[in-house]
Structure formats: structure tokens, C-alpha cells
Design an enzyme around this catalytic site. Sequence first.
Site, short mmCIF file in Angstrom:
data_model
loop_
_atom_site.label_atom_id
_atom_site.label_comp_id
_atom_site.label_asym_id
_atom_site.label_seq_id
_atom_site.Cartn_x
_atom_site.Cartn_y
_atom_site.Cartn_z
N SER A 44 0.80 -1.22 0.00
CA SER A 44 0.00 0.00 0.00
C SER A 44 0.84 1.28 0.00
O SER A 44 0.36 2.32 -0.45
CB SER A 44 -0.94 0.01 1.22
OG SER A 44 -0.20 -0.20 2.42
N HIS A 250 -0.88 5.72 6.84
CA HIS A 250 -0.34 5.71 5.48
C HIS A 250 -0.01 7.14 5.04
O HIS A 250 -0.61 8.10 5.54
CB HIS A 250 -1.34 5.10 4.50
CG HIS A 250 -1.40 3.61 4.57
ND1 HIS A 250 -2.14 2.94 5.53
CD2 HIS A 250 -0.81 2.65 3.82
CE1 HIS A 250 -2.00 1.63 5.34
NE2 HIS A 250 -1.20 1.43 4.31
#
Length: 268
Positions: A44, A250
Site C-alpha cells: 500500500s 499511510h
Amino acid sequence: MRLSRFAALTSTFFVTTALALTGASAAASAQLPTATGYVALGDSYSSGVGAGSYDSASGSCKRSAKAYPALWAAAHSPSSFQFTACSGARTGDVLNSQLGPLSSSTGLVSITIGGNDAGFADTMTTCALQGESACLARVAQARTYIDTTLPGQLDGVYSAISRKAPAAHVVVVGYPHFYKLQGSCIAGLSEKSRAAINGAADEINGVTAKRAADHGFTFADVNTTFSGHELCSGSAWLHSVTFPVIESYHPTAAGQSGGYLPVFASAA
């Protein structure tokens, strides 16, 4: 006269030999394809989860137009660009479903991988919900995995990349520290938990850098650009706990363009 004649013959021999070798080398080079394509592999952090602007065709892989591979490709126009990085990917997923585009014409490969193998999501969930003791224990478990099991898994991925794309320059990109210690956060995880999580990031980066070097790959350390932009810094390039939950911890779009892209561009 005899010496002069000998010198002349010797000179002619070496010149002729050099020309023959040079010609052969040039001919061989002319027959080799130019490796210029770019393939972006990984998890990711490579696909761009957290950056938004996801390609709907990528489904749950959540590949973002604002991820550093897409940004680099847009700026440099490689002869081809294949983006197979996928949210949640582990080393086995790279081997099983991401290497298809690699070939002798691949000139550049990027990859970030290993965090999910080490239990990134579960570790962060444990730390966020179960307190300091549980967090420290889960981080210690992750670090044991990183030290004992992950190196062999990385070797498998890196060897496969080399076999399928022998001419490629491979850039292995690391993970940033999540937290600025003694920073501006007044709630959430304890300072010990934050330090432990940063330590685990250092551990996985160290193992990854060593395995990359042993395969002749380049390791790109993003802590240089993320310094001052961690969580609790006041200018974070990482999401904290957020909705959708998948984007938690993230990089934001700014983290991809300001944190990842310049480090990758320099290494590439």
C-alpha cells in the site's frame, strides 16, 4: 631498423585487435534491446493508499494517481509503465500476482514490501486499542519476525525480480518513522509505544537495506524527507487513525509527493 619494424608490427597488431574487439562489442550492444520500461511493485505504500485519487479499475488494490510511481512516470515518460502494487500485499502476493509485466525490456523497478508480512496492520491495531504493554509485546513479536523470517522472504522476491528483469535497476524503498518523539501529541499512544513502533520501522528498513544490497539493488531511505513530517510533528505527511480505516498510518498525498517521490527519483 629491426626495432622500428618490430614496433610497427606490434602497433598494427594491437590497433587491429582493438578495432576488432570494439567492433564486436558494438555489434553485440546493438543487438541488445534497450531496457527502458518501468514496473512498480509492492504494498500500500507503493500503491498510494492514503493519497486519494484511486484508479477504480484497481479495485481493492487502491492504486493512486498521486502515488510516487505514478508521479514519477508522469514526469519521466518511460517507454512503458506497469503499476501492479497492491494494498495489503505481502511477499507471496508479489511473487504470485505482481511480476507478470517484468521482462528483459524492464529498465526500472520500484518496490516497498515486508510491512504486511511482519504484521503491520495488526501491530498498529493492538497499539491503538490495547494499551502500552500489549503494544510493546506485539512490536517485539514483529521485530522477531523481521529478524528471523523476513530476510528469506525478501530474498525470494528479489531473486525472482532479477530473473525476470535482468537488465533492470531495482530501487527498494523503505518505510518512514511514524512518530516525532517528544512531539505535539497530547493523547493517544504512550511515548514508549511510539518509540517502539519507530524502532520496528528502523528494524525492517535495516533488514531490507541489507537484503537489497546483497542482490545489487538500491535502497532508498525516506526518513530523510519525512523528518519533521511524522505524526506529532505538527506538519504530518501521514494519516493517524482515520476513516476509511485502511488509510490510517499511510502517507498522505503530500507524503507521496514530498516524502517518497524525491527519494525515489534520486535513486532511480
